[in-house]
Write an enzyme that holds these catalytic residues in place. Structure first.
Site, PDB file in Angstrom:
ATOM      1  N   LYS A 189       0.864  -1.177   0.000  1.00 32.80           N
ATOM      2  CA  LYS A 189       0.000   0.000   0.000  1.00 32.80           C
ATOM      3  C   LYS A 189       0.903   1.231   0.000  1.00 32.80           C
ATOM      4  O   LYS A 189       1.936   1.244   0.667  1.00 32.80           O
ATOM      5  CB  LYS A 189      -0.894   0.025   1.241  1.00 32.80           C
ATOM      6  CG  LYS A 189      -1.884  -1.119   1.327  1.00 32.80           C
ATOM      7  CD  LYS A 189      -2.691  -1.019   2.622  1.00 32.80           C
ATOM      8  CE  LYS A 189      -3.625  -2.202   2.780  1.00 32.80           C
ATOM      9  NZ  LYS A 189      -4.357  -2.165   4.081  1.00 32.80           N
ATOM     10  N   HIS A 226      -9.192   0.123  18.909  1.00 35.56           N
ATOM     11  CA  HIS A 226      -8.926  -0.017  17.475  1.00 35.56           C
ATOM     12  C   HIS A 226      -9.566  -1.325  17.026  1.00 35.56           C
ATOM     13  O   HIS A 226      -9.026  -2.414  17.264  1.00 35.56           O
ATOM     14  CB  HIS A 226      -7.412  -0.029  17.221  1.00 35.56           C
ATOM     15  CG  HIS A 226      -7.030  -0.233  15.790  1.00 35.56           C
ATOM     16  ND1 HIS A 226      -6.509   0.778  15.005  1.00 35.56           N
ATOM     17  CD2 HIS A 226      -7.084  -1.334  14.990  1.00 35.56           C
ATOM     18  CE1 HIS A 226      -6.262   0.301  13.793  1.00 35.56           C
ATOM     19  NE2 HIS A 226      -6.608  -0.976  13.761  1.00 35.56           N
ATOM     20  N   ASP A 259       5.150  -0.044  14.680  1.00 35.42           N
ATOM     21  CA  ASP A 259       3.865  -0.276  15.348  1.00 35.42           C
ATOM     22  C   ASP A 259       4.022  -0.410  16.858  1.00 35.42           C
ATOM     23  O   ASP A 259       3.121  -0.085  17.622  1.00 35.42           O
ATOM     24  CB  ASP A 259       3.224  -1.571  14.825  1.00 35.42           C
ATOM     25  CG  ASP A 259       2.400  -1.355  13.574  1.00 35.42           C
ATOM     26  OD1 ASP A 259       2.564  -0.296  12.936  1.00 35.42           O
ATOM     27  OD2 ASP A 259       1.600  -2.240  13.230  1.00 35.42           O
ATOM     28  N   ASP A 302     -17.054 -10.439   8.813  1.00 37.82           N
ATOM     29  CA  ASP A 302     -17.567  -9.133   8.407  1.00 37.82           C
ATOM     30  C   ASP A 302     -18.696  -8.761   9.363  1.00 37.82           C
ATOM     31  O   ASP A 302     -19.743  -9.417   9.382  1.00 37.82           O
ATOM     32  CB  ASP A 302     -18.064  -9.194   6.964  1.00 37.82           C
ATOM     33  CG  ASP A 302     -18.460  -7.829   6.416  1.00 37.82           C
ATOM     34  OD1 ASP A 302     -18.989  -7.003   7.184  1.00 37.82           O
ATOM     35  OD2 ASP A 302     -18.267  -7.597   5.210  1.00 37.82           O
ATOM     36  N   MET A 303     -18.501  -7.708  10.152  1.00 38.22           N
ATOM     37  CA  MET A 303     -19.494  -7.343  11.162  1.00 38.22           C
ATOM     38  C   MET A 303     -20.835  -6.983  10.535  1.00 38.22           C
ATOM     39  O   MET A 303     -21.895  -7.211  11.141  1.00 38.22           O
ATOM     40  CB  MET A 303     -18.967  -6.179  12.015  1.00 38.22           C
ATOM     41  CG  MET A 303     -19.814  -5.871  13.231  1.00 38.22           C
ATOM     42  SD  MET A 303     -20.022  -7.277  14.377  1.00 38.22           S
ATOM     43  CE  MET A 303     -18.365  -7.391  15.080  1.00 38.22           C
ATOM     44  N   GLY A 338      -8.214  -7.010  12.632  1.00 33.76           N
ATOM     45  CA  GLY A 338      -7.374  -7.101  13.818  1.00 33.76           C
ATOM     46  C   GLY A 338      -7.874  -6.059  14.796  1.00 33.76           C
ATOM     47  O   GLY A 338      -8.312  -4.985  14.383  1.00 33.76           O
ATOM     48  N   GLY A 391     -14.862  -0.082  14.484  1.00 29.10           N
ATOM     49  CA  GLY A 391     -15.068   0.970  15.471  1.00 29.10           C
ATOM     50  C   GLY A 391     -15.676   2.227  14.887  1.00 29.10           C
ATOM     51  O   GLY A 391     -16.494   2.893  15.537  1.00 29.10           O
ATOM     52  N   ARG A 407       6.084   1.646   7.255  1.00 30.54           N
ATOM     53  CA  ARG A 407       5.489   0.992   8.410  1.00 30.54           C
ATOM     54  C   ARG A 407       6.292  -0.281   8.691  1.00 30.54           C
ATOM     55  O   ARG A 407       6.446  -1.130   7.819  1.00 30.54           O
ATOM     56  CB  ARG A 407       4.035   0.614   8.130  1.00 30.54           C
ATOM     57  CG  ARG A 407       3.389  -0.089   9.322  1.00 30.54           C
ATOM     58  CD  ARG A 407       2.128  -0.834   8.934  1.00 30.54           C
ATOM     59  NE  ARG A 407       1.525  -1.474  10.102  1.00 30.54           N
ATOM     60  CZ  ARG A 407       0.770  -2.558  10.048  1.00 30.54           C
ATOM     61  NH1 ARG A 407       0.511  -3.132   8.893  1.00 30.54           N
ATOM     62  NH2 ARG A 407       0.267  -3.070  11.147  1.00 30.54           N
TER      63      ARG A 407
END
Length: 412
Positions: free
Chosen positions: A17, A212, A152, A286-287, A216, A336, A95
């Site tokens: 990304k 968060h 991280d 998938d919520m 994950g 969230g 990252r």
């Protein structure tokens, strides 16, 4: 003109990304994703700035490795007049998932730093190798340009030993670097600071519980801008129930699976990291799908949701005790930020802790930080969209611009 652009790279095992940002106004000039690297179905999706006049575009076909992926991304940027050879590019920010205890701040990547990141591969075997590949490739493309690692784990290096140590034999733990490192630190740092801004207060004056919640998921207790506890541990497996990860589990379960089910360490690893959590409980991670199944009367989905919320409540309660005084609870990341039922259920029944959610405010959809608690609530409950790429760019530009890293120093 002084260099003012930062390219942010997030290199995964089979993806890259990228985002290019103008640090004068923190605007995004372009972003993209190269996925399924090494497969015949590789795909690059590139999105220019909305105001730049160029259209989003996509290319498919085999991209053999990360070197080819980054070169393809560079070609797309160049097509928009944003080439990596531009004198306006100040640095590349990477990252890096695991920095151990040595790196408590963003760090300019030298050969020595890269060697230390490589030494941490045994405690981050799924993540650091891909991060290293991205660094090596980017350094080859622009060897003259500062490359910065943003870890991280860095935000969590302020945890006291009582929170960071496992209660196991000290010599064994030290010999194998076994301790709680925490992850998602870049997000927790950004969101805790933005929450303080939302309250109109300095980060040093605010205690925040950051949740968060993505595929994950992790929680952190942040006191005056410093992390004092977090839910993930040696690896991202510990803590909250996640999309495919179990979160907290009795360690003896692993012995039981080995002895009774005859499973190997690798098989148990796959079970707990890829076939557990929500997907293990109900077959979906998938919520949105889970909530739809609950509305249709699906009992497995309902139980999975209840287990997910139960774990969330436990951490909210625990971190209230750790902090002593809580000024805000901040929800962030995909679930969230977007799943109002999760936010409502997580705070329901916590009135004695000073927490409540206003149903009408909770239902509002927005990309801006916002409060969702009623005026009478003692603790502010907020939705604060995370922006890890911007945080990486900020930390990278601050370091390269000689303004110093945001927190900590490298412990040599």
């Amino acid at each position: 003109m002084e260099p003012h652009r930062v390219l942010v790279l997030n290199s995964g095992s089979s993806s890259v990304k990228y985002q290019l940002l103008d640090m004068r106004d923190r605007s995004r000039l372009a972003s993209g994703l190269v996925e399924r690297i090494g497969e015949e179905t590789s795909r690059l999706a590139h999105t220019p700035s909305a105001g730049g006049g160029a259209e989003p575009r996509e290319r498919t076909g085999r991209i053999p490795d990360h070197d080819a992926a980054l070169k393809a991304a560079a070609e797309e940027l160049a097509a928009d007049g944003l080439g990596l050879d531009s004198p306006e590019l100040a640095a590349i920010g990477h990252r890096v998932v695991h920095g151990g205890l040595r790196f408590s701040a963003p760090t300019v990547i030298t050969d020595e730093v890269l060697e230390e990141i490589e030494r941490l591969v045994p405690v981050a075997p799924l993540h650091n190798p891909a991060n290293i590949t991205g660094i090596v490739t980017a350094r080859a493309l622009r060897p003259d340009l500062p490359q910065v690692a943003v870890f991280d784990t860095a935000f969590h290096t302020t945890m006291p030993e009582a929170a960071a140590r496992y209660a196991i034999d000290v010599e064994t733990a030290d010999a194998h670097r076994i301790r709680r490192y925490g992850f998602h630190g870049t997000s927790h740092a950004y969101v805790s600071r933005k929450t303080a801004e939302l309250l109109g207060r300095a980060p040093e004056d605010v205690n925040v519980i950051v949740l968060h919640l993505g595929n994950g998921a992790s929680a952190s207790a942040v006191a005056g801008g410093r992390c004092v506890d977090t839910s993930m541990g040696l690896t991202p497996l510990e803590g909250l129930v996640m999309g495919t990860r179990s979160g907290d589990i009795d360690p003896a379960v692993t012995f039981h699976l080995k002895r009774v089910a005859g499973m190997s360490a690798d098989e148990i690893d796959v079970l707990l990291n890829q076939r557990s959590g929500l997907v293990g409980l109900c077959g979906d991670n998938d919520m949105r799908v889970i909530r739809r199944r609950i509305d249709e009367g699906d009992e497995r989905a309902a139980l999975a949701f209840d287990i997910y919320i139960h774990r969330l409540k436990k951490y909210i309660g625990a971190y209230t005790a750790v902090l002593g005084r809580v000024d805000a609870v901040a929800f962030t990341a995909g679930v969230g930020e977007n799943a109002a039922p999760v936010r409502e259920a997580a705070v329901a029944g916590l009135e004695e802790l000073g927490m409540a959610v206003d149903a009408s405010l909770n239902a509002v959809r927005s990309t801006e930080p916002r409060l969702i608690s009623p005026e009478y609530a003692r603790v502010a409950v907020a939705v604060v969209p995370t922006d890890e790429e911007l945080e990486i760019a900020e930390q990278t530009f601050a370091l390269v611009g000689d303004r110093g890293p945001r927190f900590g120093q490298v412990d040599n």
